[in-house]
Design a protein around this motif. Structure first.
Motif, short mmCIF file in Angstrom:
data_model
loop_
_atom_site.label_atom_id
_atom_site.label_comp_id
_atom_site.label_asym_id
_atom_site.label_seq_id
_atom_site.Cartn_x
_atom_site.Cartn_y
_atom_site.Cartn_z
N SER A 1 3.98 3.06 -13.74
CA SER A 1 3.89 1.50 -13.72
C SER A 1 4.43 0.74 -12.79
CB SER A 1 5.22 1.43 -14.88
OG SER A 1 5.09 1.94 -15.93
N ILE A 2 5.02 1.26 -11.80
CA ILE A 2 4.93 0.46 -10.35
C ILE A 2 3.64 0.53 -9.85
CG2 ILE A 2 6.37 0.68 -8.12
CD1 ILE A 2 8.70 1.71 -9.59
N MET A 3 3.17 1.61 -9.92
CA MET A 3 1.71 1.93 -9.18
C MET A 3 0.86 0.83 -9.58
SD MET A 3 -1.54 3.26 -9.57
CE MET A 3 -1.61 4.22 -10.96
N VAL A 4 0.73 0.71 -11.06
CA VAL A 4 -0.23 -0.19 -11.90
C VAL A 4 0.12 -1.67 -11.26
CG1 VAL A 4 -0.87 -1.25 -14.02
CG2 VAL A 4 -0.67 1.17 -13.61
N ILE A 5 1.43 -2.05 -11.17
CA ILE A 5 1.85 -3.53 -10.90
C ILE A 5 1.38 -3.92 -9.43
CG2 ILE A 5 3.82 -4.84 -10.65
CD1 ILE A 5 5.02 -3.56 -13.21
N LEU B 1 0.86 -1.17 -0.13
CA LEU B 1 0.05 -0.05 0.00
C LEU B 1 0.97 1.21 0.11
CD1 LEU B 1 -2.63 -0.89 2.54
CD2 LEU B 1 -3.24 -0.42 0.26
N PHE B 2 1.94 1.20 0.77
CA PHE B 2 2.75 2.40 0.68
C PHE B 2 3.52 2.45 -0.57
CE2 PHE B 2 7.30 3.71 1.18
CZ PHE B 2 7.06 5.20 1.75
N ILE B 3 3.91 1.57 -1.27
CA ILE B 3 4.68 1.60 -2.45
C ILE B 3 3.78 2.07 -3.42
CG2 ILE B 3 5.38 0.04 -4.42
CD1 ILE B 3 7.58 0.29 -2.16
N ASN B 4 2.38 1.57 -3.55
CA ASN B 4 1.37 2.10 -4.28
C ASN B 4 0.94 3.58 -4.04
OD1 ASN B 4 -1.68 2.49 -4.95
ND2 ASN B 4 -1.01 0.73 -6.13
#
Length: 381
Positions: A230-234, A123-126
């Motif tokens: 892109s990282i958010m999508v993954i 969740l933090f990464i997102n």
């Protein structure tokens, strides 16, 4: 752009609005979108839609209209000499309020639930990748024209494919290699670094900042925005599939985080770089800011149209249609602005568009083949 762009695909919306469908177990499933100018987040999973010509036509119309809303609102804001990082604050606040109302009063979800450390980490990464990506996108708009910004923004399609292939140890296909080469070449033509294009005449360089290094800095910033989105999508897909995280919770966290980032940026700039309250009043309490912020509010109905578009259209086709944002931005920039795009920049945009067509078209064909093969296996059984 949206917010491009954007917002927005994308995974914008990166944004981050959803479309709900129900599976056989009646569980909530979502297709993630980015904020303004924006790409389908769950692009690997097709959305069931009616096969009629009328519904496909509606999907095309909704996608093109929503894309034009994101691009035109971003362009008009820049022409009004208002920074997008300021103009989007009311929209981000309204979005956060709408998400709280949606969760508490409509869906009746709890704003707090027990989560594992791994889920909290993702969740933090997102939220971090979305908020920093969206901020970087509009910060780069200070140094770039809208066509350049939109073109680099849509390289997110390629970065998502590359990161996914690395994470899942997939062997790169020939179409992916071709798309990567085209995207890289297109970005170079849009960026036009001086050590490669030192002999370009001044008349052809009219679309570049007076300081070529600022232009290059803008390109690097928006490249980071594309990778972050892109990282958010993954990570979004990972949260939905593995931890069954409510998509409404993800959207609320993203909306509130980006609002805090926009607000924190205003506090930082007007406390350390400007003449405090007087500059604040001059920049925010004027008709230009009111018009720009109201225009940016149109991105919310634009996101609603995107939701409807994904109900009627396949995500791969949706992404191809959404890349029309590059064409819209080129038209607006070269007709209504004094800053024009040169031939090399136009060629670079064309290469990026071609790479998007290749990667999404290849995915669409593979899905059709897999579906046909599954039907043949079921019929033989």
């Amino acid at each position: 752009m949206d917010t491009k762009s954007s917002i927005i695909e994308s995974n914008t919306i990166e944004n981050h609005f959803k479309i709900e469908v129900k599976d056989d177990n009646n569980k909530e499933q979502c297709t993630d979108l980015l904020i303004e100018p924006i790409i389908a987040g769950n692009i690997n999973k097709p959305v069931k839609s009616s096969p009629t010509i009328a519904t496909h036509f509606l999907g095309v119309i909704y996608t093109l209209v929503s894309t034009s809303i994101f691009v035109s609102s971003t362009f008009i804001t820049k022409e009004l000499s208002i920074d997008m990082l300021y103009a989007l604050i009311p929209m981000a606040l309204l979005h956060s309020i709408m998400m709280i109302i949606h969760m508490k009063l409509i869906k009746r979800y709890s704003l707090y639930r027990q989560s594992t450390k791994q889920e909290i980490f993702f969740l933090f990464i997102n939220s971090f990748s979305f908020s920093t990506g969206a901020f970087a996108l509009y910060f780069a708009y200070r140094y770039l024209t809208l066509p350049d910004l939109t073109t680099i923004r849509f390289t997110q399609v390629i970065w998502t494919a590359i990161i996914t292939a690395v994470l899942y140890c997939e062997k790169p296909s020939l179409p992916m290699i071709i798309a990567i080469l085209l995207t890289t070449t297109g970005v170079i033509f849009v960026a036009q670094p001086t050590f490669l294009f030192s002999k370009i005449s001044n008349t052809n360089k009219i679309n570049i900042s007076n300081n070529p290094y600022q232009h290059l800095i803008g390109i690097l910033i928006v490249l980071y925005a594309s990778v972050a989105m892109s990282i958010m999508v993954i990570s979004n897909k990972h949260l939905l599939s593995k931890y069954k995280t409510k998509h409404s919770l993800i959207m609320l966290l993203n909306a509130f985080t980006i609002f805090c980032v926009f607000l924190g940026n205003v506090f930082y700039e007007y406390n350390f770089f400007r003449d405090h309250m007087q500059s604040f009043k001059n920049d925010f309490f004027n008709w230009r800011y009111v018009c720009a912020s109201l225009i940016c509010l149109l991105q919310i109905p634009g996101l609603m149209l995107m939701q409807k578009a994904l109900k009627y259209e396949h995500p791969s086709i949706f992404t191809i249609l959404q890349s029309s944002a590059i064409l819209f931005s080129l038209i607006l920039q070269n007709i209504f602005s004094s800053v024009k795009s040169n031939v090399l920049s136009l060629f670079g945009s064309a290469l990026v568009l071609t790479s998007i067509l290749i990667i999404t078209g290849f995915k669409f064909i593979n899905e059709k083949r897999a579906k046909k093969k599954a039907l043949e296996q079921n019929s033989t059984e």
